[in-house]
Design a protein around this motif. Structure first.
Motif, PDB file in Angstrom:
ATOM      1  N   ASN A   1       0.795  -1.231   0.000  1.00 32.58           N
ATOM      2  CA  ASN A   1       0.000   0.000   0.000  1.00 32.58           C
ATOM      3  C   ASN A   1       0.823   1.274   0.000  1.00 32.58           C
ATOM      4  N   SER A   2       1.824   1.313   0.856  1.00 32.37           N
ATOM      5  CA  SER A   2       2.589   2.549   1.030  1.00 32.37           C
ATOM      6  C   SER A   2       4.055   2.303   0.700  1.00 32.37           C
ATOM      7  N   GLY A   3       4.766   3.392   0.538  1.00 29.84           N
ATOM      8  CA  GLY A   3       6.200   3.284   0.299  1.00 29.84           C
ATOM      9  C   GLY A   3       6.906   2.580   1.449  1.00 29.84           C
TER      10      GLY A   3
ATOM     11  N   TYR B   1      15.799   8.818   3.343  1.00 34.55           N
ATOM     12  CA  TYR B   1      14.409   8.791   3.827  1.00 34.55           C
ATOM     13  C   TYR B   1      13.733   7.569   3.240  1.00 34.55           C
ATOM     14  N   HIS B   2      13.117   6.751   4.107  1.00 34.86           N
ATOM     15  CA  HIS B   2      12.462   5.547   3.612  1.00 34.86           C
ATOM     16  C   HIS B   2      11.080   5.316   4.198  1.00 34.86           C
ATOM     17  N   GLY B   3      10.564   6.222   5.027  1.00 39.16           N
ATOM     18  CA  GLY B   3       9.198   6.058   5.518  1.00 39.16           C
ATOM     19  C   GLY B   3       9.095   6.148   7.031  1.00 39.16           C
TER      20      GLY B   3
ATOM     21  N   PRO C   1      11.565  15.882  11.908  1.00 37.56           N
ATOM     22  CA  PRO C   1      10.489  15.482  12.817  1.00 37.56           C
ATOM     23  C   PRO C   1      10.211  13.985  12.832  1.00 37.56           C
ATOM     24  N   TYR C   2      11.017  13.195  12.103  1.00 36.06           N
ATOM     25  CA  TYR C   2      10.593  11.817  11.844  1.00 36.06           C
ATOM     26  C   TYR C   2      10.820  10.857  13.016  1.00 36.06           C
ATOM     27  N   LYS C   3      12.033  10.915  13.614  1.00 34.86           N
ATOM     28  CA  LYS C   3      12.428   9.836  14.516  1.00 34.86           C
ATOM     29  C   LYS C   3      12.348  10.202  16.000  1.00 34.86           C
TER      30      LYS C   3
ATOM     31  N   ILE D   1      19.321   2.132  -0.891  1.00 34.31           N
ATOM     32  CA  ILE D   1      19.690   3.498  -1.277  1.00 34.31           C
ATOM     33  C   ILE D   1      18.681   4.102  -2.244  1.00 34.31           C
ATOM     34  N   GLU D   2      18.439   5.403  -2.081  1.00 30.86           N
ATOM     35  CA  GLU D   2      17.669   6.170  -3.072  1.00 30.86           C
ATOM     36  C   GLU D   2      18.670   6.645  -4.132  1.00 30.86           C
ATOM     37  N   PRO D   3      18.431   6.362  -5.403  1.00 35.15           N
ATOM     38  CA  PRO D   3      19.390   6.795  -6.434  1.00 35.15           C
ATOM     39  C   PRO D   3      19.594   8.309  -6.447  1.00 35.15           C
TER      40      PRO D   3
ATOM     41  N   ALA E   1      17.220  -0.562  -4.576  1.00 37.20           N
ATOM     42  CA  ALA E   1      17.053   0.841  -4.970  1.00 37.20           C
ATOM     43  C   ALA E   1      15.659   1.279  -4.534  1.00 37.20           C
ATOM     44  N   ASP E   2      15.614   2.284  -3.655  1.00 36.32           N
ATOM     45  CA  ASP E   2      14.331   2.864  -3.268  1.00 36.32           C
ATOM     46  C   ASP E   2      13.996   3.948  -4.294  1.00 36.32           C
ATOM     47  N   GLU E   3      13.131   3.586  -5.230  1.00 32.94           N
ATOM     48  CA  GLU E   3      12.746   4.515  -6.310  1.00 32.94           C
ATOM     49  C   GLU E   3      11.332   5.036  -6.086  1.00 32.94           C
ATOM     50  N   ILE E   4      10.945   5.104  -4.813  1.00 31.69           N
ATOM     51  CA  ILE E   4       9.591   5.543  -4.479  1.00 31.69           C
ATOM     52  C   ILE E   4       9.362   6.984  -4.924  1.00 31.69           C
ATOM     53  N   GLN E   5      10.365   7.835  -4.759  1.00 35.31           N
ATOM     54  CA  GLN E   5      10.215   9.233  -5.193  1.00 35.31           C
ATOM     55  C   GLN E   5      10.771   9.437  -6.615  1.00 35.31           C
ATOM     56  N   THR E   6      11.832   8.721  -6.959  1.00 31.59           N
ATOM     57  CA  THR E   6      12.515   8.968  -8.242  1.00 31.59           C
ATOM     58  C   THR E   6      11.905   8.209  -9.408  1.00 31.59           C
TER      59      THR E   6
HETATM   60  N1  PLZ Z   1      11.003   6.136   0.267  1.00 32.55           N
HETATM   61  C1  PLZ Z   1      12.347   7.577  -1.177  1.00 32.55           C
HETATM   62  O1  PLZ Z   1      10.350   9.536  -0.668  1.00 32.55           O
HETATM   63  C2  PLZ Z   1       8.012   9.091   0.968  1.00 32.55           C
HETATM   64  C3  PLZ Z   1       7.340  11.420   2.863  1.00 32.55           C
HETATM   65  C4  PLZ Z   1       6.400  12.398   3.401  1.00 32.55           C
HETATM   66  P1  PLZ Z   1       5.199   6.421   2.113  1.00 32.55           P
HETATM   67  N2  PLZ Z   1       8.375  10.467   0.876  1.00 32.55           N
HETATM   68  C5  PLZ Z   1       7.402  11.428   1.371  1.00 32.55           C
HETATM   69  C6  PLZ Z   1       6.344  12.339   4.893  1.00 32.55           C
HETATM   70  O2  PLZ Z   1       6.834  13.290   5.523  1.00 32.55           O
HETATM   71  O3  PLZ Z   1       5.806  11.366   5.435  1.00 32.55           O
HETATM   72  C7  PLZ Z   1       9.071   8.050   0.696  1.00 32.55           C
HETATM   73  C8  PLZ Z   1      10.194   8.329  -0.107  1.00 32.55           C
HETATM   74  C9  PLZ Z   1      11.146   7.321  -0.321  1.00 32.55           C
HETATM   75  C10 PLZ Z   1       9.941   5.846   1.028  1.00 32.55           C
HETATM   76  C11 PLZ Z   1       8.948   6.781   1.275  1.00 32.55           C
HETATM   77  C12 PLZ Z   1       7.789   6.395   2.132  1.00 32.55           C
HETATM   78  O4  PLZ Z   1       6.627   6.337   1.381  1.00 32.55           O
HETATM   79  O5  PLZ Z   1       4.221   6.081   1.023  1.00 32.55           O
HETATM   80  O6  PLZ Z   1       5.065   7.810   2.653  1.00 32.55           O
HETATM   81  O7  PLZ Z   1       5.225   5.383   3.183  1.00 32.55           O
END
Ligand code: PLZ
Length: 455
Positions: free
Chosen positions: A128-130, A157-159, A173-175, A232-234, A265-270
């Motif tokens: 469902n989500s990244g 950044y991976h979620g 603000p994430y961790k 890694i994100e490319p 390769a985390d290509e969720i954004q790229t």
């Molecule tokens: N991997 C490379 O860019 C999500 C985050 C927004 P999700 N990026 C936006 C926020 O502040 O929550 C992202 C990403 C890369 C993984 C994710 C995570 O994807 O669908 O938000 O879980």
């Protein structure tokens, strides 16, 4: 590019101050109902969105240079996606692929297997989500290697789920406050040519040297034989649109393959045309073992995927991967229509053209403004890193001020970066040339005003 049918007028139009009265009323309801921890960049509430515009509840039409964080590449109400979703919703909304399978899931897997880098046999699993895709990629890597360590990078950044936070780099603000995090995660330096790309003598570090630095740390501090995956994100997204020096990614991929380490390769954004190719990995010809996708994949419907070598994905026992909603039929229908639109409209080509326009204009401006440290990116993933004039120190107040000034004039741009000092541009790939030009003019004015100390 063949013609795009827009539903809403593609124009910047302000009819109230931002936020207008309806948005103000919604903000009051929100603060009494919605958890404070869930933030929003915009002070306005959205009524509709289409092409390159977001229409708010007070009738303001804003130019969208953010795509809901790289999601609405085909537009937020692309007619082909809307039609596919409507059609699917009327037939069935859900069966659970683990209970009653359906064709569209299989078709999305076939499409991703064909598109992902490499000519080898591939398989795909949908989520469902990244964050969920990243979690599953790591699960798969650990399962097949029997090893536990996961290597992630600075600025990654991976979620927001627990393991995804463990591999994410930034505390606030994430961790902060959310640990303890999943164990056996190790962080090494990336290649960040503007900041972390210097040898001791001040010369720029090549991609190969930056890779050697990371590999040296892995080998001496973890031990290659303990490493399940290198993640890694490319191009790092949230971390600041950091494009590594050429050669960094290929060298890491070569090392991983020589040590039996799964290269993810985390290509969720790229991914999905954003950088001018289906996958950013293609720019340097790297072939990841596993690729994660989400965001633009399904035109705004929640869908993510792990795609990779058949022998890795098929190693997992039946039932070992899944989830109630993973590969939901409505999201799969949206993905098939989205992929078709990306092809029909040549959105990779469009991303390259948008990127050339953005970087051309911003580089010209950068030459005149000492608050701009660097303009960088690939395709329609372009950023401006703001620094203190005459120094390289990050300048988050300048980024915030420029984004706020652009918004007051009706243009939505987002910030990113470990220090929050990077303005990133991720316009929908279907934005018109005229609207993009207008949005960039507004942003340029905002940057000039900030540089002059006036915004
Ligand atoms: N991997 C490379 O860019 C999500 C985050 C927004 P999700 N990026 C936006 C926020 O502040 O929550 C992202 C990403 C890369 C993984 C994710 C995570 O994807 O669908 O938000 O879980």
């Amino acid at each position: 590019m063949s013609a795009i049918a827009y539903r809403l007028p593609q124009e910047r139009r302000l009819v109230t101050a931002l936020p207008g009265p309806r948005s103000i009323a919604l903000a009051a309801r929100r603060s009494a109902a919605v958890a404070l921890g869930v933030g929003s960049s915009l002070p306005v509430y959205v009524a509709e969105a289409d092409g390159g515009v977001i229409l708010d509840v007070d009738g303001n039409s804003l130019v969208d240079l953010g795509s809901g964080i790289a999601v609405t590449s085909v537009g937020a109400s692309n007619p082909a996606v809307v039609a596919a979703v409507r059609e699917q919703v009327a037939r069935f909304t859900h069966t659970c692929f683990m209970i009653g399978p359906y064709e569209s899931y299989v078709a999305v897997a076939e499409a991703l297997n064909a598109l992902a880098p490499g000519a080898h046999e591939k398989r795909t699993a949908l989520f469902n989500s990244g964050a969920e895709a990243v979690e599953n990629a790591v699960k798969i890597a650990r399962y097949v290697t029997g090893r536990s360590a996961v290597v992630a990078f600075e600025h990654a950044y991976h979620g927001r789920t627990n393991l995804a936070l463990a591999v994410t780099s930034k505390a606030m603000p994430y961790k902060s406050g959310f640990g303890p995090f999943a164990p056996e995660v190790y962080r090494v330096p990336t290649s960040y040519p503007l900041r972390e790309g210097r040898n001791a003598d001040g010369s720029p570090m090549t991609g190969a040297q930056a890779a050697e630095r990371a590999i040296g740390l892995i080998e001496t501090q973890i031990g290659a034989s303990r490493v399940a995956a290198l993640l890694i994100e490319p191009i790092q997204g949230e971390g600041g649109f950091i494009v590594p020096a050429e050669g960094f990614l290929p060298e890491l991929a070569r090392w991983a393959s020589s040590k039996g380490v799964v290269f993810i390769a985390d290509e969720i954004q790229t991914g999905m045309c954003r950088t001018g190719a289906w996958f950013a990995s293609e720019h340097e010809g790297i072939v990841p073992d596993l690729v994660t996708t989400a965001k633009a994949l399904a035109g705004g419907m929640p869908l993510s995927a792990v795609t990779g070598r058949a022998e890795l994905l098929d190693a997992i026992h039946p039932g070992g991967l899944g989830g109630t909603y993973g590969g939901n039929p409505v999201a799969c229908a949206a993905a098939l229509a989205t992929l078709e639109q990306m092809r029909a409209l040549d959105l990779s080509g469009r991303a390259r053209a948008i990127g050339a326009t953005m970087s051309g204009r911003l580089n010209a401006l950068a030459a005149a403004l000492d608050v701009v440290g660097e303009v960088r990116g690939r395709g329609a993933m372009t950023a401006i890193e703001l620094v203190e004039p005459g120094a390289l120190r990050p300048n988050p107040p300048a980024a915030r001020a420029a984004v706020a000034a652009a918004l007051r004039a009706g243009v939505v741009a987002l910030t990113c970066g470990t220090h929050g000092n990077v303005i990133r541009l991720l316009p929908p790939l279907v934005i018109s040339d005229e609207l993009l030009a207008d949005g960039l003019s507004v942003l340029e004015d905002a940057l000039r005003a900030v540089a002059a100390g006036g915004a």
